[in-house]
Design a protein around this motif. Structure first.
Motif, PDB file in Angstrom:
ATOM      1  N   THR A   1      -5.098 -12.179   7.798  1.00 16.93           N
ATOM      2  CA  THR A   1      -4.669 -10.793   7.600  1.00 16.93           C
ATOM      3  C   THR A   1      -5.866  -9.865   7.526  1.00 16.93           C
ATOM      4  OG1 THR A   1      -2.622 -11.422   6.480  1.00 16.93           O
ATOM      5  CG2 THR A   1      -3.466  -9.224   6.036  1.00 16.93           C
ATOM      6  N   ALA A   2      -6.930 -10.310   6.862  1.00 18.74           N
ATOM      7  CA  ALA A   2      -8.143  -9.493   6.797  1.00 18.74           C
ATOM      8  C   ALA A   2      -8.697  -9.250   8.194  1.00 18.74           C
ATOM      9  CB  ALA A   2      -9.190 -10.181   5.921  1.00 18.74           C
ATOM     10  N   ALA A   3      -8.749 -10.294   9.008  1.00 21.87           N
ATOM     11  CA  ALA A   3      -9.295 -10.139  10.356  1.00 21.87           C
ATOM     12  C   ALA A   3      -8.453  -9.168  11.183  1.00 21.87           C
ATOM     13  CB  ALA A   3      -9.375 -11.503  11.040  1.00 21.87           C
ATOM     14  N   LEU A   4      -7.133  -9.369  11.217  1.00 16.11           N
ATOM     15  CA  LEU A   4      -6.277  -8.548  12.061  1.00 16.11           C
ATOM     16  C   LEU A   4      -6.213  -7.108  11.565  1.00 16.11           C
ATOM     17  CD1 LEU A   4      -4.410  -8.565  14.512  1.00 16.11           C
ATOM     18  CD2 LEU A   4      -2.511  -9.170  12.992  1.00 16.11           C
ATOM     19  N   PHE A   5      -6.066  -6.924  10.260  1.00 12.66           N
ATOM     20  CA  PHE A   5      -5.906  -5.572   9.719  1.00 12.66           C
ATOM     21  C   PHE A   5      -7.205  -4.773   9.856  1.00 12.66           C
ATOM     22  CE2 PHE A   5      -4.401  -2.245   6.935  1.00 12.66           C
ATOM     23  CZ  PHE A   5      -3.028  -2.322   7.047  1.00 12.66           C
ATOM     24  N   LEU A   6      -8.343  -5.417   9.629  1.00 10.47           N
ATOM     25  CA  LEU A   6      -9.605  -4.689   9.723  1.00 10.47           C
ATOM     26  C   LEU A   6      -9.927  -4.317  11.158  1.00 10.47           C
ATOM     27  CD1 LEU A   6     -11.831  -6.620   7.143  1.00 10.47           C
ATOM     28  CD2 LEU A   6     -10.754  -4.377   6.872  1.00 10.47           C
ATOM     29  N   VAL A   7      -9.703  -5.243  12.103  1.00  9.56           N
ATOM     30  CA  VAL A   7      -9.955  -4.907  13.508  1.00  9.56           C
ATOM     31  C   VAL A   7      -9.024  -3.780  13.945  1.00  9.56           C
ATOM     32  CG1 VAL A   7      -9.908  -5.755  15.878  1.00  9.56           C
ATOM     33  CG2 VAL A   7     -10.828  -7.199  14.076  1.00  9.56           C
ATOM     34  N   ALA A   8      -7.754  -3.861  13.546  1.00 14.32           N
ATOM     35  CA  ALA A   8      -6.833  -2.772  13.859  1.00 14.32           C
ATOM     36  C   ALA A   8      -7.292  -1.467  13.223  1.00 14.32           C
ATOM     37  CB  ALA A   8      -5.424  -3.131  13.378  1.00 14.32           C
ATOM     38  N   GLY A   9      -7.824  -1.545  12.005  1.00 15.90           N
ATOM     39  CA  GLY A   9      -8.339  -0.346  11.351  1.00 15.90           C
ATOM     40  C   GLY A   9      -9.527   0.252  12.085  1.00 15.90           C
ATOM     41  N   PHE A  10     -10.425  -0.598  12.576  1.00 18.21           N
ATOM     42  CA  PHE A  10     -11.547  -0.092  13.371  1.00 18.21           C
ATOM     43  C   PHE A  10     -11.043   0.633  14.614  1.00 18.21           C
ATOM     44  CE2 PHE A  10     -14.119  -3.943  11.692  1.00 18.21           C
ATOM     45  CZ  PHE A  10     -14.415  -3.251  10.527  1.00 18.21           C
ATOM     46  N   LEU A  11     -10.017   0.083  15.241  1.00 16.17           N
ATOM     47  CA  LEU A  11      -9.462   0.686  16.456  1.00 16.17           C
ATOM     48  C   LEU A  11      -8.784   2.014  16.144  1.00 16.17           C
ATOM     49  CD1 LEU A  11      -8.805   0.474  19.471  1.00 16.17           C
ATOM     50  CD2 LEU A  11      -6.808  -0.904  18.855  1.00 16.17           C
ATOM     51  N   VAL A  12      -7.996   2.047  15.084  1.00 16.19           N
ATOM     52  CA  VAL A  12      -7.284   3.274  14.710  1.00 16.19           C
ATOM     53  C   VAL A  12      -8.269   4.385  14.358  1.00 16.19           C
ATOM     54  CG1 VAL A  12      -5.786   4.293  12.942  1.00 16.19           C
ATOM     55  CG2 VAL A  12      -5.159   2.120  14.014  1.00 16.19           C
ATOM     56  N   SER A  13      -9.352   4.045  13.654  1.00 18.78           N
ATOM     57  CA  SER A  13     -10.334   5.071  13.288  1.00 18.78           C
ATOM     58  C   SER A  13     -10.998   5.679  14.526  1.00 18.78           C
ATOM     59  CB  SER A  13     -11.392   4.473  12.368  1.00 18.78           C
ATOM     60  OG  SER A  13     -12.179   3.513  13.053  1.00 18.78           O
ATOM     61  N   ARG A  14     -11.125   4.893  15.602  1.00 15.68           N
ATOM     62  CA  ARG A  14     -11.715   5.417  16.831  1.00 15.68           C
ATOM     63  C   ARG A  14     -10.749   6.339  17.568  1.00 15.68           C
ATOM     64  NH1 ARG A  14     -14.487   0.995  15.619  1.00 15.68           N
ATOM     65  NH2 ARG A  14     -16.347   0.328  16.776  1.00 15.68           N
ATOM     66  N   ARG A  15      -9.475   5.951  17.591  1.00 18.37           N
ATOM     67  CA  ARG A  15      -8.488   6.690  18.379  1.00 18.37           C
ATOM     68  C   ARG A  15      -7.827   7.819  17.591  1.00 18.37           C
ATOM     69  NH1 ARG A  15      -5.828   9.305  21.122  1.00 18.37           N
ATOM     70  NH2 ARG A  15      -4.514   8.752  22.904  1.00 18.37           N
ATOM     71  N   GLY A  16      -7.798   7.683  16.254  1.00 20.15           N
ATOM     72  CA  GLY A  16      -7.210   8.731  15.433  1.00 20.15           C
ATOM     73  C   GLY A  16      -5.707   8.689  15.344  1.00 20.15           C
ATOM     74  N   THR A  17      -5.086   7.563  15.728  1.00 16.69           N
ATOM     75  CA  THR A  17      -3.633   7.422  15.634  1.00 16.69           C
ATOM     76  C   THR A  17      -3.285   5.962  15.401  1.00 16.69           C
ATOM     77  OG1 THR A  17      -1.513   7.768  16.764  1.00 16.69           O
ATOM     78  CG2 THR A  17      -3.401   7.157  18.128  1.00 16.69           C
ATOM     79  N   ARG A  18      -2.137   5.740  14.731  1.00 20.74           N
ATOM     80  CA  ARG A  18      -1.647   4.374  14.507  1.00 20.74           C
ATOM     81  C   ARG A  18      -0.515   4.024  15.459  1.00 20.74           C
ATOM     82  NH1 ARG A  18      -1.186   6.286   9.048  1.00 20.74           N
ATOM     83  NH2 ARG A  18       1.068   6.011   9.270  1.00 20.74           N
ATOM     84  N   LEU A  19      -0.097   4.947  16.292  1.00 26.54           N
ATOM     85  CA  LEU A  19       1.044   4.721  17.170  1.00 26.54           C
ATOM     86  C   LEU A  19       0.663   3.768  18.305  1.00 26.54           C
ATOM     87  CD1 LEU A  19       2.563   8.304  17.438  1.00 26.54           C
ATOM     88  CD2 LEU A  19       3.343   6.384  16.019  1.00 26.54           C
ATOM     89  N   ILE A  20       1.429   2.691  18.441  1.00 25.09           N
ATOM     90  CA  ILE A  20       1.130   1.682  19.454  1.00 25.09           C
ATOM     91  C   ILE A  20       1.214   2.285  20.851  1.00 25.09           C
ATOM     92  CG2 ILE A  20       1.923  -0.516  20.433  1.00 25.09           C
ATOM     93  CD1 ILE A  20       2.976  -1.217  17.622  1.00 25.09           C
ATOM     94  N   ALA A  21       2.142   3.203  21.047  1.00 27.82           N
ATOM     95  CA  ALA A  21       2.351   3.784  22.373  1.00 27.82           C
ATOM     96  C   ALA A  21       1.161   4.596  22.862  1.00 27.82           C
ATOM     97  CB  ALA A  21       3.608   4.657  22.359  1.00 27.82           C
ATOM     98  N   GLU A  22       0.293   5.028  21.964  1.00 20.57           N
ATOM     99  CA  GLU A  22      -0.861   5.824  22.354  1.00 20.57           C
ATOM    100  C   GLU A  22      -2.008   4.974  22.897  1.00 20.57           C
ATOM    101  OE1 GLU A  22      -1.033   9.150  22.428  1.00 20.57           O
ATOM    102  OE2 GLU A  22       1.084   9.161  21.842  1.00 20.57           O
ATOM    103  N   PHE A  23      -1.906   3.658  22.727  1.00 18.43           N
ATOM    104  CA  PHE A  23      -2.979   2.780  23.191  1.00 18.43           C
ATOM    105  C   PHE A  23      -2.616   2.198  24.558  1.00 18.43           C
ATOM    106  CE2 PHE A  23      -3.411   2.950  18.627  1.00 18.43           C
ATOM    107  CZ  PHE A  23      -4.779   3.078  18.449  1.00 18.43           C
ATOM    108  N   GLY A  24      -3.545   1.466  25.119  1.00 14.69           N
ATOM    109  CA  GLY A  24      -3.346   0.845  26.417  1.00 14.69           C
ATOM    110  C   GLY A  24      -4.666   0.743  27.152  1.00 14.69           C
ATOM    111  N   GLY A  25      -4.952  -0.442  27.693  1.00 18.44           N
ATOM    112  CA  GLY A  25      -6.186  -0.637  28.441  1.00 18.44           C
ATOM    113  C   GLY A  25      -7.430  -0.733  27.592  1.00 18.44           C
ATOM    114  N   VAL A  26      -7.288  -1.007  26.302  1.00 20.66           N
ATOM    115  CA  VAL A  26      -8.450  -1.027  25.414  1.00 20.66           C
ATOM    116  C   VAL A  26      -9.413  -2.141  25.805  1.00 20.66           C
ATOM    117  CG1 VAL A  26      -9.200  -1.360  23.020  1.00 20.66           C
ATOM    118  CG2 VAL A  26      -7.179   0.026  23.512  1.00 20.66           C
TER     119      VAL A  26
END
Length: 541
Positions: A369-394
């Motif tokens: 959980t630490a690994a998945l949540f922290l990596v997701a947090g790093f990604l969200v902080s870069r993109r500025g949104t938590r919405l899955i639909a806003e991502f793609g091609g990362v």
């Protein structure tokens, strides 16, 4: 009695570290973070030293420290460590330095006040200290005090630090999530307090303490409970069990008492959310194994079918709701509800395989959980949104970030070769020997987990780069320093869990022996002898 107070030192170091951090000048933010990181690393060194000195074949509780605290009420400052507590101490000590490093700039999310950085890391250290005391306490009242006290710094971490935004609506949501977390857990704690007082009254009536007073000494009360010397009928003991179990079920959390978790996980910073889900919530499942089973063995057996039913519902419910989420952080939070269901299922199946798997799952869930949540947090902080639909091609613009997210996701779905697999396998095997239907239904979550993890990765990481994602950059060295040890532990314990099971197995065996429970004998169907054919009915006539 140990010569050196190892366990006192273990929890006192982060407390002193928090005090030192708060005493530093307001302008020394980097120094405050560095001191907190250094103190957490010192705790890890002490934890490793305890593991090296611990004898798995020795006494059940080792490094025992016993001093008077409130003699008039039979409460003592009594600490001790068994194999189950040891692996959770190691989990806590290993995760906290990584969380401090992961949240190195999280105080900016609260507006960047003069002493915000100091407060943030000090609160993390205080939570660590209180969790450690909860794992090593051998006095029921001492455990209860710290079980409740850890809610205070955790409340401020959730309510005071969150996504960087000036929106009043988001700030109100964060405040509501923190209050909801606090109220749920305080209510559970109040129910437990009534049960603690009731248990003390029983010990006083039976004069289990010194003189004519009662006692809160866990070992004394557990021995009396398993010898049938508490002098209470089944109805009273069942009520006391429910009082303890309710508080632990809220903390864990167990369905349907889980609703505070997704809100709190989304409102907090990723590091604080991981601290809550991977460390603080483990106190609830640990306490079920230690206090519910050992203090109320008969009541635990009576209510085991009910608890197992709720756990199985939570397993499937959490997985189904994860599939339908549009918020990546909320999705991961719902996966934890499913995983906690597996842990509680293993505890109350009351077989050696299931309880070993449950304890191992506590550790492995914390890492994954630490690994998945922290990596997701790093990604969200870069993109500025938590919405899955806003991502793609990362994966095209940040391949290392996408790769680590993929490995952490595979661990979450319990892929063979990664640490959670062996935990889940042991829980299901141990449960099947006693509760076949529950094990079969719980196993369906394996398919659901594959669905939500792989679909999540496909939507966020693959395909063409969506507009706005081209600015996403790959993991920085500090972030790699956080993620790499977590992935290494997932792989290492996935192929070689023996260092952990060597500590866990003797403690589980002692628990089952104490409560008078053994593994059910294997059931082997009878087959016709070789060379013989089944006779049709009436052929012998």
């Amino acid at each position: 009695m140990s010569e050196f107070p190892w366990l006192t030192t273990l929890w006192l170091v982060p407390v002193l570290g928090a005090v030192l951090v708060l005493a530093l000048p307001a302008a020394r933010r980097t120094l405050a973070r560095g001191v907190a990181l250094g103190c957490s690393l010192l705790v890890l060194v002490i934890g490793i030293a305890l593991a090296v000195r611990f004898d798995p074949g020795g006494a059940q509780y080792q490094f025992v420290e016993a001093r008077q605290w409130i003699p008039a009420f039979g409460a003592g400052y009594t600490l001790g460590l068994d194999g189950i507590a040891l692996v959770l101490v190691l989990l806590t000590a290993a995760l906290v330095p990584l969380l401090i490093l992961a949240g190195w700039h999280d105080e900016r999310e609260a507006g960047g006040g003069k002493r915000v950085a100091h407060t943030y890391v000090a609160l993390i250290l205080l939570v660590e200290a209180m969790v450690l005391v909860s794992f090593i306490a051998l006095d029921i009242l001492l455990f209860y005090v710290f079980f409740e006290a850890m809610l205070i710094p955790m409340y401020f971490l959730i309510g005071g630090f969150g996504p960087r935004t000036g929106e009043e609506r988001v700030r109100r949501q964060r405040a509501r999530a923190a209050v909801k977390f606090l109220l749920y857990n305080l209510f559970g704690g109040l129910i437990m307090l009534a049960a603690v007082i009731g248990l003390y009254v029983l010990t006083a009536r039976e004069a289990l303490g010194e003189g004519s007073s009662g006692t809160f000494d866990f070992r004394t009360v557990a021995a009396a409970a398993n010898a049938g010397q508490l002098g209470a009928g089944p109805a009273v003991l069942n009520a006391l069990f429910l009082g303890f179990m309710f508080a632990f079920a809220v903390k864990a959390p167990l369905w349907p008492l889980h609703t505070w978790l997704p809100d709190a996980a989304v409102a907090a910073t990723p590091a604080s959310a991981v601290l809550m889900m991977a460390v603080v919530d483990k106190v609830g499942t640990f306490a079920m194994l230690r206090y519910c089973l050992l203090l109320f063995p008969d009541a635990s057996k009576t209510y085991a079918p009910l608890v197992i039913t709720l756990a199985v519902i939570g397993i499937v419910y959490g997985a189904l709701l994860a599939i339908g989420q549009t918020d990546v952080m909320r999705l991961i939070a719902y996966t934890s509800i499913s995983h906690f269901g597996f842990i509680i299922l293993g505890v109350f199946a009351m077989t050696s395989q299931a309880q070993t798997g449950a304890t191992l799952y506590m550790v492995n869930h914390g890492i994954s959980t630490a690994a998945l949540f922290l990596v997701a947090g790093f990604l969200v902080s870069r993109r500025g949104t938590r919405l899955i639909a806003e991502f793609g091609g990362v994966q095209k613009v940040a391949p290392v970030l996408a790769g680590t997210f993929f490995v952490a996701g595979l661990a979450t779905l319990s892929l063979p070769g990664l640490a959670p697999f062996i935990s889940e396998f042991l829980v299901l095997v141990g449960t099947f020997t006693r509760y076949q239907f529950a094990a079969v239904v719980a196993a369906s979550a394996l398919v659901l987990a594959a669905l939500y993890v792989l679909w999540l990765y496909q939507r966020m990481m693959t395909g063409p780069v969506k507009q706005g994602n081209e600015r996403i950059h790959d993991l920085a060295p500090r972030e790699l320093a956080v993620v790499a040890p977590l992935l290494a532990m997932l792989v290492f314990f996935g192929v070689y869990p023996k260092p952990l099971t060597d500590f866990i197995n003797p403690a589980v065996d002692q628990t089952l022996t104490t409560i008078g429970t053994s593994d059910p004998p294997p059931s082997i169907p009878t087959l016709p002898e070789a060379g013989s054919a089944p006779q049709p009915e009436g052929a012998h006539k």
